[in-house]
Design a protein around this motif. Structure first.
Motif, PDB file in Angstrom:
ATOM      1  N   SER A 145       5.161  -9.119   1.688  1.00  0.00           N
ATOM      2  CA  SER A 145       4.255  -9.967   0.911  1.00  0.00           C
ATOM      3  C   SER A 145       5.030 -10.721  -0.154  1.00  0.00           C
ATOM      4  O   SER A 145       4.559 -11.743  -0.666  1.00  0.00           O
ATOM      5  N   GLY A 146       6.221 -10.248  -0.481  1.00  0.00           N
ATOM      6  CA  GLY A 146       7.073 -10.965  -1.443  1.00  0.00           C
ATOM      7  C   GLY A 146       7.316 -12.394  -0.979  1.00  0.00           C
ATOM      8  O   GLY A 146       7.237 -13.340  -1.772  1.00  0.00           O
ATOM      9  N   TYR A 204       3.954  -7.079 -11.753  1.00  0.00           N
ATOM     10  CA  TYR A 204       5.030  -6.792 -10.802  1.00  0.00           C
ATOM     11  C   TYR A 204       6.217  -7.733 -11.045  1.00  0.00           C
ATOM     12  O   TYR A 204       6.080  -8.956 -11.029  1.00  0.00           O
ATOM     13  N   ASN A 227       0.061  -2.928 -10.351  1.00  0.00           N
ATOM     14  CA  ASN A 227       1.455  -2.580 -10.616  1.00  0.00           C
ATOM     15  C   ASN A 227       1.899  -3.354 -11.838  1.00  0.00           C
ATOM     16  O   ASN A 227       1.956  -4.586 -11.780  1.00  0.00           O
ATOM     17  N   ASP A 260      -3.276 -10.193  -4.904  1.00  0.00           N
ATOM     18  CA  ASP A 260      -2.235  -9.398  -4.238  1.00  0.00           C
ATOM     19  C   ASP A 260      -2.806  -7.995  -4.039  1.00  0.00           C
ATOM     20  O   ASP A 260      -2.955  -7.232  -4.984  1.00  0.00           O
ATOM     21  N   TYR A 295      -1.570  -2.650  -2.459  1.00  0.00           N
ATOM     22  CA  TYR A 295      -1.719  -1.184  -2.585  1.00  0.00           C
ATOM     23  C   TYR A 295      -3.057  -0.648  -2.102  1.00  0.00           C
ATOM     24  O   TYR A 295      -3.326   0.541  -2.205  1.00  0.00           O
ATOM     25  N   SER A 354       0.446  -6.452   2.609  1.00  0.00           N
ATOM     26  CA  SER A 354       1.781  -5.992   3.003  1.00  0.00           C
ATOM     27  C   SER A 354       1.727  -4.795   3.940  1.00  0.00           C
ATOM     28  O   SER A 354       0.813  -3.979   3.853  1.00  0.00           O
ATOM     29  N   SER A 366       4.413  -2.937   3.762  1.00  0.00           N
ATOM     30  CA  SER A 366       5.406  -2.086   3.091  1.00  0.00           C
ATOM     31  C   SER A 366       4.806  -0.767   2.641  1.00  0.00           C
ATOM     32  O   SER A 366       5.480   0.255   2.619  1.00  0.00           O
ATOM     33  N   LYS A 367       3.540  -0.802   2.249  1.00  0.00           N
ATOM     34  CA  LYS A 367       2.954   0.411   1.683  1.00  0.00           C
ATOM     35  C   LYS A 367       2.313   1.276   2.761  1.00  0.00           C
ATOM     36  O   LYS A 367       2.193   2.479   2.581  1.00  0.00           O
ATOM     37  N   ARG A 407       9.792  -5.149   6.516  1.00  0.00           N
ATOM     38  CA  ARG A 407       9.640  -6.519   6.010  1.00  0.00           C
ATOM     39  C   ARG A 407       8.526  -7.272   6.733  1.00  0.00           C
ATOM     40  O   ARG A 407       8.778  -8.237   7.455  1.00  0.00           O
TER      41      ARG A 407
HETATM   42  C1  LIG Z   1       2.291  -5.791  -6.425  1.00  0.00           C
HETATM   43  C2  LIG Z   1       3.346  -6.027  -5.418  1.00  0.00           C
HETATM   44  N1  LIG Z   1       3.274  -7.118  -4.640  1.00  0.00           N
HETATM   45  C3  LIG Z   1       4.185  -7.377  -3.708  1.00  0.00           C
HETATM   46  C4  LIG Z   1       5.258  -6.528  -3.509  1.00  0.00           C
HETATM   47  C5  LIG Z   1       6.280  -6.921  -2.472  1.00  0.00           C
HETATM   48  O1  LIG Z   1       6.233  -6.089  -1.412  1.00  0.00           O
HETATM   49  P1  LIG Z   1       6.757  -6.480   0.038  1.00  0.00           P
HETATM   50  O2  LIG Z   1       7.504  -7.780  -0.063  1.00  0.00           O
HETATM   51  O3  LIG Z   1       7.641  -5.366   0.424  1.00  0.00           O
HETATM   52  O4  LIG Z   1       5.535  -6.608   0.868  1.00  0.00           O
HETATM   53  C6  LIG Z   1       5.386  -5.373  -4.279  1.00  0.00           C
HETATM   54  C7  LIG Z   1       6.508  -4.452  -4.080  1.00  0.00           C
HETATM   55  O5  LIG Z   1       6.601  -3.398  -4.635  1.00  0.00           O
HETATM   56  C8  LIG Z   1       4.400  -5.115  -5.257  1.00  0.00           C
HETATM   57  O6  LIG Z   1       4.445  -4.042  -6.044  1.00  0.00           O
END
Ligand SMILES: Cc1ncc(COP(=O)(O)O)c(C=O)c1O
Length: 395
Positions: A98-99, A123, A177, A205, A208, A235, A237-238, A245
């Motif tokens: 998501s970054g 974040y 975050n 965003d 989480y 994302s 990622s979580k 990625r």
């Molecule tokens: C609030 C938030 N958004 C986005 C991200 C980015 O995550 P990613 O690019 O791994 O999806 C993070 C990573 O910790 C995050 O805490």
């Protein structure tokens, strides 16, 4: 041989990134990693094999710009079911985490000097990207229910009166975050209303949202709007792992078309195949397993804070996510002490790192995702011992 000289060739906005190699304290509460023991490695390997046998030959083609369609279908189904969002696969673009989605939206919407609003602590990665593109980042006051609507209204008015253009509000409404709270429905609606009145879009965003191990879900901000005012990112990622990625954005067509122009090609189809196949059969079961493990760790951290910090600090009690937010008395310098604490064995990130204005030296984020529950408990005891030894408790 003499080295080629690049001086004078770099883009004006190309910063020098001198990221130190990942350093980990013995007890590492700084980083926001998931627990390696809960990664679904066997499930992903099986899913990859099945998907490759079925459609691996398609890897001979370049992926479509919006990303592997079956994964977009799966994400759209999930967002309709879990976040009450009226979306289809066509509204979604897969991204490298998501970054990347956030970065693409920042680039599509920001000129140097524009103001981007965030919660008062935010974040780090997003704040960094916003600044890279020349935005002025301004934090909006929050309380335990989320963004304070009156503060949001005043901030937008003040920025506008100062001749600034407010381009969007970036919010992490669920398990924020670093603050850890979840914004109430009423606050979500009022945030939308205030922003709408000023013509400001909202970038939600929600990365989480699946990590809830207690309490009730609050519906997405996106679901409360049918005008296209809300952009949304999520994302994998979580719920799987940061290393895959994989993330996504949801946006109206005009925004998607511009955002996608900042992306070089579609996302990694190899990863997308495995993720789609794995999630199709295992998503909720895996999330439940993960949350059971996270809950034990959160409880371990809260219990250890109670035992070793007692009345000398306050801390949040998150219903999900990966963080506890520690508040020490005003005047305590957790910012100045962070490096020393790291050297003595406990890593944390102090509040000033998350604050656009550099506030919060007495605050810290403690992540409980990566270590075991036993290590969490030991690490908090150690942090208290380090604070004691170094006079941090006495201010
Ligand atoms: C609030 C938030 N958004 C986005 C991200 C980015 O995550 P990613 O690019 O791994 O999806 C993070 C990573 O910790 C995050 O805490």
């Amino acid at each position: 041989m003499t080295q080629f000289n690049y001086d004078g060739l770099f883009a004006d906005n190309a910063p020098v990134t001198t990221r130190a190699a990942n350093r980990h304290a013995r007890y590492d509460f700084a980083v926001a990693y998931p627990d390696p023991d809960t990664l679904p490695l066997d499930g992903l390997a099986d899913a990859l094999r099945v998907a490759l046998e079925r459609e691996g030959r398609d890897l001979a083609y370049y992926p479509v710009a919006a990303g592997y369609p079956p994964l977009r279908e799966l994400v759209a189904d999930k967002l309709r079911r879990d976040r009450q969002m009226d979306v289809s696969a066509d509204d979604i673009v897969l991204t490298s985490g998501s970054g990347e989605a956030i970065n693409m939206l920042i680039q599509a919407l920001t000129n140097p000097g524009d103001v981007l609003l965030t919660e008062e602590y935010v974040y780090l990665g997003t704040m960094r990207q916003m600044r890279l593109w020349g935005a002025e980042v301004v934090g909006v006051k929050c309380d335990g229910d989320g963004i304070i609507p009156e503060a949001l209204d005043e901030t937008i008015q003040a920025q506008t009166a100062a001749g600034k253009r407010v381009k969007f509000l970036y919010t992490i409404p669920t398990f924020q975050n670093p603050l850890g709270w979840t914004m109430t429905l009423e606050r979500r609606q009022r945030t939308l209303e205030v922003c709408g009145r000023h013509g400001v879009p909202v970038l939600e965003d929600d990365c989480y949202v699946d990590l809830r191990f207690e309490g009730e879900d609050v519906t997405s901000i996106h679901s409360q709007d049918d005008s296209g005012q809300v952009l949304y990112v999520g994302s994998m990622s979580k719920i799987i792992a940061p290393g895959v990625r994989m993330g996504y954005l949801v946006a109206p067509e005009a925004v998607r078309q511009r955002a996608v122009s900042f992306k070089s090609g579609g996302v990694n189809q190899f990863a997308a195949l495995a993720i789609a196949e794995y999630l199709r059969n295992n998503m909720y079961e895996h999330i439940d397993d993960e949350n059971r493990a996270l809950r034990v760790k959160r409880d371990a951290m809260l219990a250890a804070l109670g035992e070793h910090f007692g009345s000398r600090a306050q801390w949040s009690r998150p219903e999900g996510g990966l963080y506890v937010w520690l508040t020490m008395p005003e005047g305590t310098d957790l910012a100045g002490f962070q490096e020393q604490s790291f050297r003595e064995g406990v890593g944390y990130y102090n509040g000033t790192m998350f604050s656009p204005e550099g506030n919060g030296a007495n605050l810290a984020r403690l992540c409980f995702g990566h270590p075991t529950a036993e290590t969490v408990a030991e690490g908090i005891a150690e942090l208290a011992a380090i604070f004691e030894r170094n006079g941090i408790f006495s201010g």
